[in-house]
Structure formats: C-alpha cells, structure tokens
Design an enzyme around this catalytic site. Structure first.
Site, PDB file in Angstrom:
ATOM      1  N   MET A  82     -10.870   4.371   6.066  1.00 31.66           N
ATOM      2  CA  MET A  82      -9.808   3.468   6.494  1.00 31.66           C
ATOM      3  C   MET A  82     -10.293   2.534   7.593  1.00 31.66           C
ATOM      4  O   MET A  82      -9.796   1.435   7.748  1.00 31.66           O
ATOM      5  CB  MET A  82      -8.586   4.255   6.987  1.00 31.66           C
ATOM      6  CG  MET A  82      -7.903   5.062   5.902  1.00 31.66           C
ATOM      7  SD  MET A  82      -7.480   4.100   4.434  1.00 31.66           S
ATOM      8  CE  MET A  82      -6.162   3.087   5.058  1.00 31.66           C
ATOM      9  N   GLY A  83     -11.279   2.972   8.351  1.00 26.68           N
ATOM     10  CA  GLY A  83     -11.825   2.125   9.405  1.00 26.68           C
ATOM     11  C   GLY A  83     -12.768   1.066   8.863  1.00 26.68           C
ATOM     12  O   GLY A  83     -13.201   0.189   9.595  1.00 26.68           O
TER      13      GLY A  83
ATOM     14  N   SER B  25      -2.465   0.874  -4.685  1.00 29.62           N
ATOM     15  CA  SER B  25      -2.912   2.001  -3.871  1.00 29.62           C
ATOM     16  C   SER B  25      -4.287   2.511  -4.268  1.00 29.62           C
ATOM     17  O   SER B  25      -4.646   2.518  -5.442  1.00 29.62           O
ATOM     18  CB  SER B  25      -1.898   3.142  -4.032  1.00 29.62           C
ATOM     19  OG  SER B  25      -2.358   4.324  -3.427  1.00 29.62           O
ATOM     20  N   GLY B  26      -5.031   2.968  -3.256  1.00 31.00           N
ATOM     21  CA  GLY B  26      -6.278   3.677  -3.505  1.00 31.00           C
ATOM     22  C   GLY B  26      -6.016   5.151  -3.772  1.00 31.00           C
ATOM     23  O   GLY B  26      -6.935   5.932  -3.972  1.00 31.00           O
ATOM     24  N   GLY B  27      -4.724   5.535  -3.763  1.00 33.04           N
ATOM     25  CA  GLY B  27      -4.332   6.909  -4.059  1.00 33.04           C
ATOM     26  C   GLY B  27      -4.294   7.174  -5.558  1.00 33.04           C
ATOM     27  O   GLY B  27      -4.834   6.399  -6.344  1.00 33.04           O
TER      28      GLY B  27
ATOM     29  N   ASP C 239       0.874  -1.153   0.000  1.00 36.86           N
ATOM     30  CA  ASP C 239       0.000   0.000   0.000  1.00 36.86           C
ATOM     31  C   ASP C 239       0.923   1.219   0.000  1.00 36.86           C
ATOM     32  O   ASP C 239       2.106   1.100   0.342  1.00 36.86           O
ATOM     33  CB  ASP C 239      -0.868  -0.027   1.269  1.00 36.86           C
ATOM     34  CG  ASP C 239      -1.619   1.268   1.475  1.00 36.86           C
ATOM     35  OD1 ASP C 239      -2.290   1.726   0.541  1.00 36.86           O
ATOM     36  OD2 ASP C 239      -1.514   1.839   2.579  1.00 36.86           O
ATOM     37  N   VAL C 240       0.415   2.385  -0.370  1.00 36.73           N
ATOM     38  CA  VAL C 240       1.296   3.565  -0.463  1.00 36.73           C
ATOM     39  C   VAL C 240       1.034   4.563   0.661  1.00 36.73           C
ATOM     40  O   VAL C 240       1.897   4.816   1.499  1.00 36.73           O
ATOM     41  CB  VAL C 240       1.177   4.224  -1.855  1.00 36.73           C
ATOM     42  CG1 VAL C 240       2.020   5.504  -1.911  1.00 36.73           C
ATOM     43  CG2 VAL C 240       1.635   3.238  -2.932  1.00 36.73           C
ATOM     44  N   ASP C 241      -0.183   5.124   0.722  1.00 37.20           N
ATOM     45  CA  ASP C 241      -0.464   6.161   1.725  1.00 37.20           C
ATOM     46  C   ASP C 241      -0.355   5.601   3.138  1.00 37.20           C
ATOM     47  O   ASP C 241      -0.936   4.561   3.453  1.00 37.20           O
ATOM     48  CB  ASP C 241      -1.877   6.720   1.519  1.00 37.20           C
ATOM     49  CG  ASP C 241      -2.009   7.449   0.186  1.00 37.20           C
ATOM     50  OD1 ASP C 241      -1.001   7.952  -0.311  1.00 37.20           O
ATOM     51  OD2 ASP C 241      -3.130   7.504  -0.347  1.00 37.20           O
TER      52      ASP C 241
ATOM     53  N   LYS D 246      -8.005  -4.149  -4.172  1.00 38.36           N
ATOM     54  CA  LYS D 246      -6.601  -4.576  -4.048  1.00 38.36           C
ATOM     55  C   LYS D 246      -6.485  -6.095  -4.199  1.00 38.36           C
ATOM     56  O   LYS D 246      -5.540  -6.600  -4.792  1.00 38.36           O
ATOM     57  CB  LYS D 246      -6.026  -4.092  -2.715  1.00 38.36           C
ATOM     58  CG  LYS D 246      -5.874  -2.568  -2.685  1.00 38.36           C
ATOM     59  CD  LYS D 246      -5.308  -2.046  -1.382  1.00 38.36           C
ATOM     60  CE  LYS D 246      -5.223  -0.522  -1.423  1.00 38.36           C
ATOM     61  NZ  LYS D 246      -4.678   0.052  -0.196  1.00 38.36           N
TER      62      LYS D 246
END
Length: 226
Positions: free
Chosen positions: A52-53, A109-111, A20-22, A158
């Site tokens: 994120m939760g 990533s979701g970024g 993951d990135v962020d 992902k």
C-alpha cells in the site's frame, strides 16, 4: 492539474464513481482478514503495508501474500459467512444517493472477486460493475493461484480498468476514491482522485491528494450543494 473547486465540480457532475474496496468501502483489508483466518495474519499484514505504501509492485506483493496464505475455496466461503466484511459508515447512503442521481458506481479492487461481490450485493451494485482479482482453485478446492491476466492484479491496473470504462461507456467525468497508492495512480485516466482516510491513513496519499476526506458524509454534503 485541477484545483479543489474544479475537482468538486467534477465530482458533482460525475458520470461514474469508482471506489476502492479494502479500507475504503469496507473497514478491513480483505487479504489481511483472510490471512488471519488462515493463521498467517502478522506476516501478511506487513506485506500489505509495504504494498500500500507503493514500495513493491502490487503483483509481486499479491503473489507473495497468497503464497503464504494458500487459501482453500472452503476457507474463503467460510470467511465470508463467519466474518462478513464491515461496511464503512456512510458508504451505503453515498452509493444510494449516487444511484438516485443516475451515476454509475463501480468497485475497482485489488481484493478478491468473491468477497467484493458480497460487498457489491449489500450496496445494490451489479456484479458487472465489479473489477477484482479472481482466485483459482483445483477441483478438490485447494488454492491454485490467481488469474494473472486481470488488470487489477498488477500495479497500474485500476487505471487500465478506468480507461476501459471510459472507452466503453463514453464517460466524461470519472472519479476514483480510495485510500492507497494504487488508487491515486489511477488518476489519470480518472478525472479526479479523492483520497479516503476514514479507516486508515496512508501518509503518501494524505500528503499528495489535493482532495482528502475522512468521512463519506463530506461527499454527501457536496452532492447536496446542487
């Protein structure tokens, strides 16, 4: 379910490691930084915490956050040049060591593609190994939405990327490393999930991940065991 010892063995014998990135490879949440840059930081940070939760779907959270930010092409480029993402300590050494061992490294990533590709270039990861969301812009550079067809734009995305990589490259051992719920749910199809809390600790991930680390040195040491 694999034991911690078995998971460490999978990591040492990985064909591919997906990061993951962020808040994992980089210290910040890219979308929060973009929001701050565009003047809507607080509202978007709260939405990110919820996403994120794992309490709202990723696509719903992404749509809502980008609807608030509405970043232009120029703003995204200026963010990268004026406030480049800060690499998490130890990640450069870990990726370098994985490359030396012939392990394929991917950023999942979701970024946003433009930011994640900038990070990839710093780590000598080819752009073909980047899976992230693509922002869309009108000809005048104004925000026009995001590519909703990409797997990373939705919950479970992902895992879809990892399933695709396993099918395409016939990887036997794929490891997913990340800080959030969307990373943890990618295992399976990933063969091992390593929770990362070096930048931010997500309670749900810390409680549920069998292998949880707070510094990439812990993984470097695992590689030296062999």
């Amino acid at each position: 379910m694999a034991s911690l010892l078995e998971m460490k063995e999978i990591f040492r014998n990985a064909d591919a490691v997906c990061f993951d990135v962020d808040s994992t490879v980089i210290r910040e949440e890219g979308i929060d930084e973009l929001a701050k840059f565009c003047g809507v930081g607080d509202a978007v940070a709260e939405m990110t915490r919820r996403a994120m939760g794992g309490t709202v779907t990723f696509k719903a959270a992404l749509t809502a956050r980008l609807g608030l930010i509405r970043p232009s092409y120029e703003q995204v480029q200026k963010l990268i040049s004026d406030n480049p993402p800060q690499l998490t300590p130890g990640i450069r050494e870990l990726v370098s060591r994985l490359h030396q061992r012939g392990v394929q490294v991917f950023l999942v990533s979701g970024g946003f593609q433009s930011i994640v590709e900038h990070v990839a270039s710093q780590l000598n990861i080819p752009t073909a190994n980047v899976f992230a969301n693509r922002l869309k812009f009108y000809f005048n550079g104004e925000y026009a939405g995001f590519d909703e067809t990409l797997p990373t734009s939705e919950s479970g995305g992902k895992g879809k990327v990892i399933a695709h990589l396993k099918e395409e490259f016939h990887f036997k051992n794929v490891v997913m490393i990340g800080d959030g719920a969307t990373d943890m749910e990618a295992c399976p199809p990933a063969d091992c999930f390593i929770g990362f809390g070096g930048n931010v600790i997500r309670k749900q991930v810390k409680e549920k991940a069998k292998w949880y680390i707070t510094h990439f040195d812990e993984l470097l040491k695992e590689l030296e065991e062999r």
